[in-house]
Design a protein around this motif. Structure first.
Motif, PDB file in Angstrom:
ATOM      1  N   CYS A  98     -50.658  -5.832  48.360  1.00 50.80           N
ATOM      2  CA  CYS A  98     -52.080  -6.179  48.450  1.00 50.80           C
ATOM      3  C   CYS A  98     -52.814  -5.344  47.404  1.00 50.80           C
ATOM      4  O   CYS A  98     -52.229  -4.431  46.835  1.00 50.80           O
ATOM      5  N   HIS A 126     -54.726  -2.813  47.255  1.00 53.91           N
ATOM      6  CA  HIS A 126     -55.354  -1.573  47.719  1.00 53.91           C
ATOM      7  C   HIS A 126     -54.589  -0.320  47.304  1.00 53.91           C
ATOM      8  O   HIS A 126     -53.412  -0.382  46.987  1.00 53.91           O
ATOM      9  N   CYS A 177     -52.098  -2.649  56.496  1.00 55.56           N
ATOM     10  CA  CYS A 177     -52.913  -1.965  55.485  1.00 55.56           C
ATOM     11  C   CYS A 177     -54.237  -1.524  56.108  1.00 55.56           C
ATOM     12  O   CYS A 177     -54.904  -2.310  56.775  1.00 55.56           O
ATOM     13  N   CYS A 219     -57.826  -6.354  55.578  1.00 58.97           N
ATOM     14  CA  CYS A 219     -56.537  -6.627  54.928  1.00 58.97           C
ATOM     15  C   CYS A 219     -55.447  -6.548  55.988  1.00 58.97           C
ATOM     16  O   CYS A 219     -55.379  -5.588  56.741  1.00 58.97           O
TER      17      CYS A 219
END
Ligand SMILES: [Zn+2]
Length: 272
Positions: free
Chosen positions: A199, A201, A222, A227
């Motif tokens: 993802c 991040h 996450c 998310c």
């Protein structure tokens, strides 16, 4: 390459491989352009920090900005040329004979250029990922969080209709992403950041490692808001580039704080 094509009168079969070769040459040219566009944001951020230390840089930044725009123009034209070469190649394979291949190529290029020249700067650059990267890396030297839409940062020209275009253009950037400088777990600036590979991040290494370890073998969701990616330690990768960017921002914050304290000591009004 125009020169070589212009020597061609009518089409013969030997031309098809030559067209393929020209296309490959454009591919490698585009790769060089892409490498250049990937470096310009870093140079821009360096200059921006240099400027914040009291050095003048405005002409350098605007030259880099122009350089980024020029590269985007060249990338697009190379795309167009490749498409045109494809079309010519197909035409040859289908057995079509054009009277003058070079002339037809030149004519489509002229049409393309005339059309492109009609576009405003907003239309050309506001939605291009490379331009977004350039402007956002300069922006983030001083500021955390979302940059204003590029449409707000490029002066309007005749042809830019605020009311019609704004909704469409706002925040739509293909491929460009702003990085959060704060760890979603600690909420402080990233320390020794690692990036998720599943993802978009990033987290402070110690915090996310502990968080995942506590979750056990199945992995942990996450911690970034909204998310739902599932993370294991294998989904974390080092992020030296991001570390540099956060450090640069942290230096700016420290510098501003220093100036603020200096102003207080001097008894001057504090400007925030
Ligand atoms: Zn995430």
């Amino acid at each position: 390459m125009d020169q070589e094509l212009s020597e061609v009168g009518t089409i013969d079969a030997a031309l098809a491989p030559r067209l393929r070769q020209l296309k490959t040459e454009y591919d490698s040219l585009q790769n060089y352009f892409k490498i250049a566009t990937s470096w310009l944001p870093e140079v821009g951020a360096e200059l921006e920090e240099f400027a914040s230390e009291g050095n003048s840089n405005s002409s350098y930044i605007s030259r880099l900005d122009q350089g980024t725009r020029d590269l985007i123009d060249m990338l697009r034209e190379a795309d167009f040329r490749k498409e045109t070469l494809d079309a010519l190649q197909r035409s040859i394979q289908e057995g079509n004979q054009e009277e003058d291949l070079a002339q037809s190529y030149r004519a489509s290029l002229d049409t393309y250029r005339a059309g492109y020249a009609q576009k405003t700067a907003r239309q050309k650059y506001a939605q291009h990922a490379a331009y977004f990267d350039f402007r956002s890396r300069i922006w983030e030297v001083h500021s955390e969080g979302a940059m204003p839409p590029l449409t707000d940062m490029i002066a309007a020209e005749p042809g830019d209709d605020h009311d019609d275009n704004h909704d469409d253009d706002e925040d739509i950037v293909v491929g460009g992403t702003m990085r959060q400088f704060r760890c979603p777990l600690t909420t402080t600036l990233l320390e020794d950041p690692v990036e998720s590979t599943v993802c978009p991040h990033a987290y402070s290494r110690a915090a996310i490692t502990q968080y995942i370890q506590q979750a056990g073998r199945r992995g942990a969701e996450c911690p970034a808001a909204a998310c739902h990616a599932v993370l294991t330690l294998r989904n974390l990768s080092d992020a030296p580039g991001l570390a540099r960017r956060v450090e640069r921002y942290a230096r700016q914050v420290a510098r501003r704080e220093e100036l603020r304290r200096g102003a207080q000591w001097a008894g001057a009004p504090v400007l925030d």
